[in-house]
Enzyme design. Structure first.
Site, PDB file in Angstrom:
ATOM      1  N   LYS A   1      44.553 -44.938 -14.621  1.00  0.00           N
ATOM      2  CA  LYS A   1      43.383 -44.559 -15.423  1.00  0.00           C
ATOM      3  C   LYS A   1      42.627 -43.378 -14.817  1.00  0.00           C
ATOM      4  O   LYS A   1      41.850 -42.717 -15.509  1.00  0.00           O
ATOM      5  CB  LYS A   1      42.437 -45.743 -15.590  1.00  0.00           C
ATOM      6  CG  LYS A   1      41.802 -46.255 -14.318  1.00  0.00           C
ATOM      7  CD  LYS A   1      40.921 -47.464 -14.583  1.00  0.00           C
ATOM      8  CE  LYS A   1      40.290 -48.003 -13.310  1.00  0.00           C
ATOM      9  NZ  LYS A   1      39.424 -47.024 -12.650  1.00  0.00           N
ATOM     10  N   ASP A   2      42.836 -43.101 -13.516  1.00  0.00           N
ATOM     11  CA  ASP A   2      42.164 -41.982 -12.859  1.00  0.00           C
ATOM     12  C   ASP A   2      42.923 -40.672 -13.007  1.00  0.00           C
ATOM     13  O   ASP A   2      42.381 -39.606 -12.690  1.00  0.00           O
ATOM     14  CB  ASP A   2      41.990 -42.269 -11.360  1.00  0.00           C
ATOM     15  CG  ASP A   2      41.078 -43.443 -11.079  1.00  0.00           C
ATOM     16  OD1 ASP A   2      40.183 -43.709 -11.906  1.00  0.00           O
ATOM     17  OD2 ASP A   2      41.264 -44.098 -10.031  1.00  0.00           O
TER      18      ASP A   2
ATOM     19  N   ARG B   1      32.244 -45.426 -21.371  1.00  0.00           N
ATOM     20  CA  ARG B   1      33.002 -46.164 -22.390  1.00  0.00           C
ATOM     21  C   ARG B   1      32.513 -47.605 -22.489  1.00  0.00           C
ATOM     22  O   ARG B   1      32.226 -48.108 -23.585  1.00  0.00           O
ATOM     23  CB  ARG B   1      34.501 -46.144 -22.039  1.00  0.00           C
ATOM     24  CG  ARG B   1      35.360 -47.075 -22.901  1.00  0.00           C
ATOM     25  CD  ARG B   1      36.792 -47.131 -22.403  1.00  0.00           C
ATOM     26  NE  ARG B   1      36.904 -47.583 -21.032  1.00  0.00           N
ATOM     27  CZ  ARG B   1      36.901 -48.867 -20.658  1.00  0.00           C
ATOM     28  NH1 ARG B   1      36.779 -49.840 -21.566  1.00  0.00           N
ATOM     29  NH2 ARG B   1      37.021 -49.197 -19.385  1.00  0.00           N
ATOM     30  N   ARG B   2      32.430 -48.282 -21.350  1.00  0.00           N
ATOM     31  CA  ARG B   2      31.984 -49.676 -21.363  1.00  0.00           C
ATOM     32  C   ARG B   2      30.565 -49.796 -21.882  1.00  0.00           C
ATOM     33  O   ARG B   2      30.220 -50.731 -22.621  1.00  0.00           O
ATOM     34  CB  ARG B   2      32.091 -50.253 -19.952  1.00  0.00           C
ATOM     35  CG  ARG B   2      33.526 -50.467 -19.492  1.00  0.00           C
ATOM     36  CD  ARG B   2      33.613 -50.693 -17.996  1.00  0.00           C
ATOM     37  NE  ARG B   2      34.973 -51.018 -17.564  1.00  0.00           N
ATOM     38  CZ  ARG B   2      35.412 -50.901 -16.321  1.00  0.00           C
ATOM     39  NH1 ARG B   2      34.594 -50.445 -15.377  1.00  0.00           N
ATOM     40  NH2 ARG B   2      36.661 -51.212 -16.009  1.00  0.00           N
TER      41      ARG B   2
ATOM     42  N   ARG C   1      27.819 -48.129  -8.856  1.00  0.00           N
ATOM     43  CA  ARG C   1      28.743 -47.315  -8.072  1.00  0.00           C
ATOM     44  C   ARG C   1      29.168 -48.086  -6.829  1.00  0.00           C
ATOM     45  O   ARG C   1      28.637 -49.142  -6.527  1.00  0.00           O
ATOM     46  CB  ARG C   1      28.076 -45.988  -7.673  1.00  0.00           C
ATOM     47  CG  ARG C   1      27.757 -45.083  -8.851  1.00  0.00           C
ATOM     48  CD  ARG C   1      27.029 -43.838  -8.395  1.00  0.00           C
ATOM     49  NE  ARG C   1      25.717 -44.139  -7.854  1.00  0.00           N
ATOM     50  CZ  ARG C   1      24.626 -44.272  -8.589  1.00  0.00           C
ATOM     51  NH1 ARG C   1      24.695 -44.136  -9.893  1.00  0.00           N
ATOM     52  NH2 ARG C   1      23.457 -44.536  -8.029  1.00  0.00           N
TER      53      ARG C   1
ATOM     54  N   ARG D   1      29.939 -53.414  -5.418  1.00  0.00           N
ATOM     55  CA  ARG D   1      29.543 -53.707  -6.804  1.00  0.00           C
ATOM     56  C   ARG D   1      29.236 -55.184  -6.994  1.00  0.00           C
ATOM     57  O   ARG D   1      28.282 -55.546  -7.698  1.00  0.00           O
ATOM     58  CB  ARG D   1      30.668 -53.284  -7.757  1.00  0.00           C
ATOM     59  CG  ARG D   1      30.920 -51.795  -7.770  1.00  0.00           C
ATOM     60  CD  ARG D   1      31.985 -51.417  -8.779  1.00  0.00           C
ATOM     61  NE  ARG D   1      32.420 -50.049  -8.608  1.00  0.00           N
ATOM     62  CZ  ARG D   1      33.187 -49.390  -9.473  1.00  0.00           C
ATOM     63  NH1 ARG D   1      33.603 -49.987 -10.569  1.00  0.00           N
ATOM     64  NH2 ARG D   1      33.530 -48.147  -9.237  1.00  0.00           N
TER      65      ARG D   1
ATOM     66  N   CYS E   1      37.725 -38.808 -18.206  1.00  0.00           N
ATOM     67  CA  CYS E   1      37.170 -40.156 -18.138  1.00  0.00           C
ATOM     68  C   CYS E   1      35.664 -40.179 -18.359  1.00  0.00           C
ATOM     69  O   CYS E   1      35.062 -41.235 -18.437  1.00  0.00           O
ATOM     70  CB  CYS E   1      37.509 -40.795 -16.789  1.00  0.00           C
ATOM     71  SG  CYS E   1      36.693 -40.001 -15.389  1.00  0.00           S
TER      72      CYS E   1
END
Length: 658
Positions: free
Chosen positions: A448-449, A493-494, A511, A517, A602
């Site tokens: 995804k990165d 997105r989330r 972050r 997190r 992204c």
């Protein structure tokens, strides 16, 4: 016109001379600009590392250029001509180019074959270009030097052993002490060298590591990777009292540790080993006179590395890069006599052996080659890369990990939201560069990165079997979140997906690494994370709710690992066939086609996920408009990739401009 290099290095000058010639980035830039303005020089590059300072130049008048460079080095060092000249060496024309090739190949380093120097050569060239010191001749010479350096690391066995100064320093300490089990080590400095040393100490099984830095947050980022402790330099005296080994590697202009500090802070009779690999030195010379104290510096490391090199290369045939080592000729004829010259001794590298046997199921892959996997050093990235390494090892391809610090890691440590710095490749560029520079053979990424725009000379050779691609809430489920509750996420997105379902929620940035997190769940609120990341670290018990992927569409490639290698490295490609998962590769290729058609990274609110014969996609516009659709990718007259591209264009038309 002639090519000239003038410099000093660890073989021709003692450390007290090298440290007087060490240049900061600003000082190197001023040197390039100042020398390039001289009538005798047309182009200039300055390479200054912990074990060398060299000036490469294209000259109008050879002897005048040599005099200009020597005079400038005397000014920088504060030494007169008689004091500095015995330590200088120079080469011209073909010999100067060959010397640069040897430097880029790691043949002229303290640790033969170390990979850091190739990046330093690239940085020196970049600086010269930015300061107007590099034009056609220098650009050709340094482009070829980088190519030769890469070839040296991929076509010979030079980089198969200890391949960095930081790892060599830890090996020297281990040998000196007979092991590091139970030892308390203090690392002073959290730059690239301190980061490498900390990781190497962890791999060597050290008892406990504390990292100090002028910026405590940077120290925290480095220490967190190995479960160590971090603090600012204001705690240096207190930490000296507890340390068995102190490794210093700062960029300070003077000594940080003197005899008075050590005497006042250390417990009586407690022996301490100081390893100072900074230039200029961090540890004052008087510290070595104290009882129960050993001080080692770069001179000691150089002597240790020379012994190690002699023991492994004494019977090996020599290998030398030359101007003819590249597919593009850069032969240059001498135009005039030599300037004063003192040639440093050269080390040898061992050419690759022809495989005589292999445990690999693929006979085209040599069992002698250790594949070096570049990866970020976060816990999740390390675990993912270790899984790839284990799978490759199981199929007969031994591996080792090379840890890399990325722009994304630095931004997270600084508290900068990723979408504010562009988002494209912030977790991948430096990992890819490790392969391009020859420090690694493979680049391992969370898929995804990885941007959809490819990098010249690299190819994705494996997509690993996908883990659970869904997102999850931790803390509270969606229905259990009270009106106005706070949800923390760094993903636009989330945020857009949750806001579309629950517009009453309040969103804040999230972050840091996974451990950080999980410590920042808002009171009565939740955070959002990828299920795959939690699976990797065995933390799925923290999940409050797994989100429906047809409504909360995951990021492109989420749950998958991508592995890149050089496009021309057929041996690595063959080895990676053991971990490539065809169904995942097909699904991710379709998802990435959707994203590529949008031309987005992204930082935009976009998701795409292939499940069976369906592409689930999500796109949000600037005005809050949302396009959520499920599209069949099975058609007799169109490919799934073409369908994904068409779907992206339709989604874009539906939400309008962002």
């Amino acid at each position: 016109m002639s090519i000239l290099v003038v410099g000093v290095n660890h073989r021709t000058a003692p450390l007290n001379v090298l440290e007087r010639l060490a240049l900061t980035g600003d000082e190197a830039a001023k040197t390039v600009a100042g020398l390039a303005a001289r009538d005798n020089l047309r182009e200039v590059v300055v390479l200054s590392t912990c074990n060398r300072t060299e000036v490469y130049a294209v000259t109008e008048r050879f002897h005048g250029a040599y005099a200009d460079i020597s005079e400038h080095l005397c000014t920088v060092s504060g030494l007169n001509t008689d004091e500095l000249t015995p330590h200088l060496y120079s080469e011209h024309d073909d010999a100067a180019v060959a010397h640069l090739f040897e430097v880029a190949s790691g043949l002229d380093s303290v640790v033969v074959g170390e990979g850091e120097v190739l990046g330093q050569v690239r940085d020196a060239w970049d600086l010269a270009r930015s300061e107007g010191g590099a034009r056609s001749s220098v650009n050709l010479m340094f482009r070829l030097a980088l190519e030769v350096g890469k070839r040296a690391r991929t076509e010979t066995s030079i980089a198969r052993g200890t391949a960095s100064i930081s790892h060599a320093a830890v090996e020297m300490i281990t040998e000196r002490l007979g092991g590091l089990d139970g030892r308390r080590v203090l690392v002073v400095g959290a730059g690239a060298m301190g980061d490498g040393i900390t990781v190497a100490l962890d791999a060597a099984g050290v008892g406990a590591v504390t990292v100090l830095n002028r910026d405590p947050d940077r120290a925290e980022r480095v220490a967190t990777r190995v479960g160590g402790r971090a603090a600012g330099l204001d705690e240096l005296s207190a930490e000296l009292a507890e340390a068995d080994v102190v490794v210093t590697c700062t960029g300070a202009e003077g000594a940080l540790i003197d005899a008075e500090m050590v005497t006042s802070s250390r417990r009586a009779g407690h022996p301490v080993v100081f390893v100072d690999i900074a230039v200029p030195r961090d540890v004052d010379a008087q510290v070595a006179t104290l009882p129960d104290t050993v001080v080692l510096d770069l001179d000691d490391l150089s002597a240790w590395a020379d012994r190690a090199t002699d023991s492994t290369t004494s019977s090996a045939p020599p290998w030398r890069p030359s101007p003819a080592a590249s597919s593009t000729s850069c032969s240059m004829s001498p135009r005039c006599g030599s300037a004063p010259r003192r040639e440093p001794p050269r080390a040898s590298a061992t050419p690759p052996r022809s495989p005589t046997s292999s445990t690999s199921s693929d006979p085209s892959v040599s069992v002698d080659r250790v594949l070096r996997l570049a990866t970020r050093s976060s816990p999740q990235a390390r675990t993912q890369a270790s899984a790839v390494a284990e799978a490759l090892a199981a199929s007969g391809h031994p591996c080792e990990l090379v840890f890399v610090d990325t722009e994304g890691d630095r931004s997270q440590s600084a508290g900068t939201p990723l979408h504010t710095i562009g988002g494209r490749g912030v977790f991948t560029k430096e990992v890819q560069r490790a392969v391009l520079d020859g420090r690694a053979d493979l680049a391992v990424h969370s898929a995804k990165d990885l941007p959809t725009e490819g990098v010249d000379e690299l190819a994705v050779a494996a997509w690993t079997a996908r883990r659970d691609p869904r997102d999850a809430l931790i803390g509270r489920s969606l229905d259990d979140l009270a009106e106005g509750a706070t949800v923390a996420t760094g993903s636009v997105r989330r945020r857009a997906q949750l806001a579309e379902r629950r517009p009453d929620l309040t969103f804040i940035e999230l972050r840091g690494n996974i451990g950080t997190r999980l410590e920042r769940i808002p009171a009565e609120g939740a955070i959002v994370m990828a299920v795959a990341a939690l699976e990797v670290l065995g933390l799925t018990d923290r999940i409050a709710e797994v989100l429906d992927p047809m409504r909360f569409v995951p990021a492109v490639g989420q749950g998958c690992v991508a592995v890149e290698c050089r496009s021309d490295d057929e041996e690595a490609r063959s080895a990676l066939s053991a971990v490539d998962h065809e169904p995942t590769a097909r699904a991710v290729t379709i998802e990435r086609a959707f994203l590529a058609e949008l031309g987005s990274g992204c930082s935009l609110p976009v998701g795409a996920h292939v499940s069976g014969g369906t592409l689930h996609s999500f796109l949000a516009g600037a005005d809050g408009a949302v396009d959520l659709r499920s599209t069949s990718i099975e058609a007799p007259d169109r490919s799934p990739v073409d369908i994904a591209r068409d779907t992206a264009r339709e989604s874009l038309a539906a939400v309008g401009s962002w």
